[in-house]
Scaffold this motif. Structure first.
Motif, PDB file in Angstrom:
ATOM      1  N   MET A 404       0.699  -1.295   0.402  1.00 35.80           N
ATOM      2  CA  MET A 404       0.086  -0.090  -0.079  1.00 35.80           C
ATOM      3  C   MET A 404       0.819   1.334  -0.061  1.00 35.80           C
ATOM      4  O   MET A 404       0.724   2.360  -0.645  1.00 35.80           O
ATOM      5  CB  MET A 404      -0.831  -0.016   1.169  1.00 35.80           C
ATOM      6  CG  MET A 404      -2.039  -1.299   1.203  1.00 35.80           C
ATOM      7  SD  MET A 404      -3.119  -1.117  -0.174  1.00 35.80           S
ATOM      8  CE  MET A 404      -2.373  -2.460  -1.006  1.00 35.80           C
ATOM      9  N   MET A 405       2.122   1.160   0.821  1.00 35.00           N
ATOM     10  CA  MET A 405       2.813   2.267   0.875  1.00 35.00           C
ATOM     11  C   MET A 405       3.707   2.353  -0.686  1.00 35.00           C
ATOM     12  O   MET A 405       3.521   3.899  -0.959  1.00 35.00           O
ATOM     13  CB  MET A 405       4.041   2.380   1.682  1.00 35.00           C
ATOM     14  CG  MET A 405       4.771   3.222   2.106  1.00 35.00           C
ATOM     15  SD  MET A 405       4.008   4.859   2.212  1.00 35.00           S
ATOM     16  CE  MET A 405       3.223   4.549   4.046  1.00 35.00           C
ATOM     17  N   PHE A 408       1.028   4.257  -2.747  1.00 37.31           N
ATOM     18  CA  PHE A 408       0.973   5.748  -2.291  1.00 37.31           C
ATOM     19  C   PHE A 408       1.875   6.505  -2.866  1.00 37.31           C
ATOM     20  O   PHE A 408       1.661   7.834  -3.417  1.00 37.31           O
ATOM     21  CB  PHE A 408       0.643   5.577  -0.888  1.00 37.31           C
ATOM     22  CG  PHE A 408       0.470   7.090  -0.426  1.00 37.31           C
ATOM     23  CD1 PHE A 408      -0.683   7.695  -0.530  1.00 37.31           C
ATOM     24  CD2 PHE A 408       1.708   7.671   0.100  1.00 37.31           C
ATOM     25  CE1 PHE A 408      -0.745   9.001  -0.117  1.00 37.31           C
ATOM     26  CE2 PHE A 408       1.591   9.000   0.699  1.00 37.31           C
ATOM     27  CZ  PHE A 408       0.333   9.839   0.483  1.00 37.31           C
ATOM     28  N   SER A 409       3.043   5.864  -2.720  1.00 38.34           N
ATOM     29  CA  SER A 409       4.268   6.638  -3.123  1.00 38.34           C
ATOM     30  C   SER A 409       4.639   6.906  -4.567  1.00 38.34           C
ATOM     31  O   SER A 409       4.915   7.755  -5.221  1.00 38.34           O
ATOM     32  CB  SER A 409       5.607   6.091  -2.497  1.00 38.34           C
ATOM     33  OG  SER A 409       5.395   6.159  -0.916  1.00 38.34           O
ATOM     34  N   GLN A 482      -1.866   4.781 -13.114  1.00 41.24           N
ATOM     35  CA  GLN A 482      -1.591   4.444 -11.583  1.00 41.24           C
ATOM     36  C   GLN A 482      -2.085   3.196 -11.515  1.00 41.24           C
ATOM     37  O   GLN A 482      -3.130   2.683 -12.284  1.00 41.24           O
ATOM     38  CB  GLN A 482      -2.113   5.734 -10.832  1.00 41.24           C
ATOM     39  CG  GLN A 482      -1.881   6.995 -10.732  1.00 41.24           C
ATOM     40  CD  GLN A 482      -0.357   7.260 -10.188  1.00 41.24           C
ATOM     41  OE1 GLN A 482      -0.330   7.045  -9.210  1.00 41.24           O
ATOM     42  NE2 GLN A 482       0.794   7.447 -10.982  1.00 41.24           N
ATOM     43  N   GLU A 493      -8.298  -0.738   1.863  1.00 45.05           N
ATOM     44  CA  GLU A 493      -7.735   0.535   2.089  1.00 45.05           C
ATOM     45  C   GLU A 493      -8.531   1.677   1.186  1.00 45.05           C
ATOM     46  O   GLU A 493      -8.323   1.843  -0.258  1.00 45.05           O
ATOM     47  CB  GLU A 493      -6.202   0.605   1.196  1.00 45.05           C
ATOM     48  CG  GLU A 493      -5.316   0.658   2.496  1.00 45.05           C
ATOM     49  CD  GLU A 493      -5.133   2.138   2.997  1.00 45.05           C
ATOM     50  OE1 GLU A 493      -5.867   2.983   2.673  1.00 45.05           O
ATOM     51  OE2 GLU A 493      -4.177   2.366   3.755  1.00 45.05           O
ATOM     52  N   LEU A 496      -6.940   4.981   0.159  1.00 46.17           N
ATOM     53  CA  LEU A 496      -6.029   4.875  -1.002  1.00 46.17           C
ATOM     54  C   LEU A 496      -6.714   4.821  -2.418  1.00 46.17           C
ATOM     55  O   LEU A 496      -6.387   5.307  -3.191  1.00 46.17           O
ATOM     56  CB  LEU A 496      -5.021   3.902  -0.900  1.00 46.17           C
ATOM     57  CG  LEU A 496      -3.743   3.715  -1.768  1.00 46.17           C
ATOM     58  CD1 LEU A 496      -3.262   4.824  -2.212  1.00 46.17           C
ATOM     59  CD2 LEU A 496      -2.888   2.490  -1.320  1.00 46.17           C
ATOM     60  N   MET A 499      -8.159   8.063  -3.748  1.00 46.68           N
ATOM     61  CA  MET A 499      -6.959   8.609  -4.295  1.00 46.68           C
ATOM     62  C   MET A 499      -6.623   8.101  -5.744  1.00 46.68           C
ATOM     63  O   MET A 499      -6.551   8.837  -6.448  1.00 46.68           O
ATOM     64  CB  MET A 499      -5.704   8.706  -3.549  1.00 46.68           C
ATOM     65  CG  MET A 499      -4.773   9.655  -3.754  1.00 46.68           C
ATOM     66  SD  MET A 499      -3.316   9.146  -2.986  1.00 46.68           S
ATOM     67  CE  MET A 499      -2.497   7.517  -3.827  1.00 46.68           C
TER      68      MET A 499
END
Length: 704
Positions: A404-405, A408-409, A482, A493, A496, A499
């Motif tokens: 997930m990180m 996100f990044s 993305q 999540e 996220l 987003m």
């Protein structure tokens, strides 16, 4: 008492029952009815106190009722995957309904018609027809219940036994059996006691029972005595059953139909949004107050049949998940609170929670449980709410949090830079159009795995080759693409996911295109079913690449001859998100056949397909399991297809499936037995073997 042979073609309803006994029966019937009605009222009132549901469950109510009537009364979902259970349930349901209708008709004659007209319609031809139908359908009922008893106690079918098996299950099935058999016993005793009226031969089962009783020495006097005891025993048991319906397992006779009526036709394919004003500490299933009325109806509709358990690939693989137990655990917890029990966490990693985090991590979001459920329980919605709770409390596995990180990044689960997303195009001998710079018919959403994973980059290149050869007007987003968010949402999540939806839609809004085509069925599902729920302006037609390629083949855009591939025998795996989620089964098969290979089907195909194990975050998780789902599926391909060991290639239409099966091929020891190949790669092989394909017309093709 002197017995007189009965001449009139009818029967006395309260034979041997005195007027006082008749009045007592009506009194008990009134009490049973009131207990039943109060139980129904209390159950409905409990639903009314539940939370609101995010979807409109009562839109087009007449249409919903018509659909549900077809589903329930045809028993079509009971026949799915289990012919024995389908026949058994059909006999029980239709037998029970016929007996219920017959009893109602008799009550109308006694309590309404006779009082209004002074006469009875329960005579002559009507009586004879009534008696025959009741005996026939009653026999089917007894046979059906007998089949249920045999499956439960004779063969002890594993799925009927579990942690929630209890006395109520035994009481339910034995009560039905005693009521069914008891009706024939009472009928046989009555026929003996009324000297075998000739017309009663239409009650062929009861008449046979009467002859057995007579052969055993039963006379009229004994028949009269036994009838009184038998009639009262049968009546009291029947009234007790009616009274108990809202309070025990028979409740499913009411809640099952209601659950099918209120089902979301897109359940699982789209998930409910988290309301914008929800504080983080209230996201997901925090307490029983978070159960919507539909969630509670789901719990009450569960019949403990275990079909979801049998279909679940996680359970088959030995993971800590049984979909039935999750639903029934939630129900048991809710009922304990209603009875004054203590509150605990609904889901947590260890401790005294209702559901263990490991169970939710085991779910592959394949929707096999929902497809197998005959009463439309929406397991995945419950599971997602619990995953959201685990996410908000930081209890997801470290590997999931890391993925997930990365998303996100960097916009992808690999954590690679966004600028490397289009690197797969470098090895092509033609340019892949940039949808940001030119108008195209199809915006091709490539996806994470075909962009970053070396094995799946071959799939991306194969698709680009197909589109180029067929002259498709297409383009990609390059580094502006993305992660689609489908599995991000299913691991809980939601923030996220929202987003990613916003980022992808913003990128697409800057492009000029008509349609979207996806490499990955997961992307196909979320673009088709979920993005429009998040943003109403997102109304593009969405296709999986096999649907577009099928059109290209049918339109002659790809001149596949398949001459060199015709000697190959392959099998095809239906991806969950393409098949079971969205009902697309034929397009991939048509494309495979167009290459000239022989297609051998695995036993579990189409909506019964077995998950690869990669969905619902499975690609990011490590599990302790007896056998990986991918290994089991490859074993099935080799051992259970009609072609057996002749199967040389295992064909997929999903990058996640390709990844999982390449892994299962190694860990399961199948490297020498099978090749894993994507449909796009198969098509390119066929193109390479087809003379004169290169340089085909570049006229744009449409998927319409």
């Amino acid at each position: 008492m002197e017995f007189v042979a009965q001449a009139e073609v009818t029967r006395e309803t309260f034979w041997t029952i005195s007027p006082v006994g008749e009045a007592l029966f009506y009194g008990l019937a009134a009490i049973a009815s009131l207990v039943f009605l109060y139980g129904v009222y209390e159950r409905v009132a409990r639903y009314a106190r539940g939370g609101s549901d995010p979807f409109d469950r009562l839109s087009d109510l007449p249409g919903r009722i018509i659909r549900s009537t077809k589903v329930v009364f045809s028993n079509e979902k009971q026949f799915d995957r289990d012919l024995y259970a389908g026949v058994m349930h059909t006999f029980i349901m239709w037998g029970f309904l016929t007996l219920l209708i017959g009893t109602t008709i008799l009550a109308i004659d006694i309590d309404v018609w006779r009082r209004v007209t002074g006469s009875s319609f329960f005579v002559g031809s009507f009586y004879l027809s009534y008696s025959f139908v009741m005996d026939l359908m009653g026999l089917l009922f007894v046979v059906g219940v007998g089949m249920a008893l045999w499956r439960r106690y004779g063969v002890r079918h594993p799925r009927l036994w579990g942690k929630h098996t209890s006395f109520e299950d035994d009481a339910f099935v034995w009560t039905l059996f005693i009521l069914g058999v008891g009706g024939y016993v009472i009928e046989g005793v009555r026929i003996v006691g009324t000297e075998f009226p000739e017309f009663e031969t239409v009650s062929f089962v009861g008449y046979f029972v009467a002859m057995v009783f007579e052969a055993a020495g039963m006379g009229q006097g004994l028949a009269e005595t036994l009838y009184w005891f038998g009639w009262w025993s049968h009546a009291i048991l029947a009234l007790a059953f009616v009274a108990a319906v809202p309070y025990a397992k028979p409740l499913h006779m009411l809640t099952s139909f209601a659950n099918v009526v209120t089902a979301d036709e897109k359940a699982g394919r789209r998930l409910p949004k988290v309301p914008a004003d929800t504080p983080p500490d209230e996201i997901g299933y925090v307490s029983e107050d978070d159960f919507s009325w539909k969630a509670m109806l789901d719990m009450d509709a569960c019949t403990k049949c275990g079909r979801c358990s049998d279909a679940c690939p996680a359970k088959t693989s030995g993971r800590n998940l049984d979909p039935r137990d999750v639903i029934l655990d939630l129900k048991t917890y809710r009922e304990s609170l209603d009875a004054g029990g203590d509150s605990v966490d609904i889901v947590a990693d260890g401790g005294t929670s209702v559901i263990d985090a490991e169970s939710m991590e085991s779910c592959m979001a394949c929707m096999a449980c929902m497809d197998a459920c005959p009463v439309d329980i929406e397991h995945l919605t419950h599971f997602t709410e619990m995953n959201r709770r685990l996410t908000e409390t930081g209890q997801q596995q470290e590997s999931v949090q890391e993925a997930m990180m990365n998303i996100f990044s960097n916009g992808n689960a690999f954590g690679d830079p966004e600028r490397k997303r289009p690197d797969w195009t470098d090895d092509l001998d033609f340019e892949v159009p940039d949808a940001r710079d030119e108008s195209v018919e199809f915006l091709w959403y490539v996806g994470d795995y075909p962009s970053y994973d070396e094995r799946n980059r071959r799939v991306a290149r194969a698709m680009a080759r197909i589109f180029d050869e067929a002259g498709v007007s297409y383009g990609i987003l390059y580094e502006d693409e993305q992660n689609d968010g489908n599995d991000v949402r299913r691991v809980g999540e939601e923030g996220l996911y929202e987003m990613l939806v916003e980022d992808n839609i913003d990128a697409m809004d800057d492009c000029d295109f008509d349609k979207i085509v996806c490499t990955d069925p997961h992307s196909y599902n979320t673009f088709k079913n979920e993005y429009p729920e998040m943003d109403e302006s997102f109304d593009y037609p969405v296709y999986h690449y096999t649907q577009l390629v099928e059109t290209l083949v049918n339109d002659g855009r790809l001149g596949l001859a398949g001459t060199e591939l015709s000697a190959q025998t392959v099998t095809y795996h239906d991806p969950c998100h393409l098949g079971r989620y969205n009902g697309e089964y034929e397009a991939p098969r048509e494309v495979i056949r167009a290459t000239g290979v022989e297609l051998a089907e695995m036993p579990r195909n189409r909506d019964d397909s077995f998950c690869c194990g990669g969905g619902g975050g499975g690609l990011w998780l490590d599990h302790e399991e007896e056998s990986k789902p991918s290994e089991e599926r490859l074993r099935e391909a080799l051992d259970d297809t009609d072609s057996g060991n002749a199967v040389e290639r295992f064909v997929v239409a999903c990058p996640m499936c390709a990844t999982m099966y390449e892994d299962g091929r190694k860990t399961g020891g199948y490297e020498e037995d099978l090749d894993i190949v994507d449909i796009s790669e198969l098509v390119v092989e066929a193109l390479d073997e087809t003379p004169g394909v290169a340089g085909a017309s570049k006229t744009p093709a449409s998927a319409d």
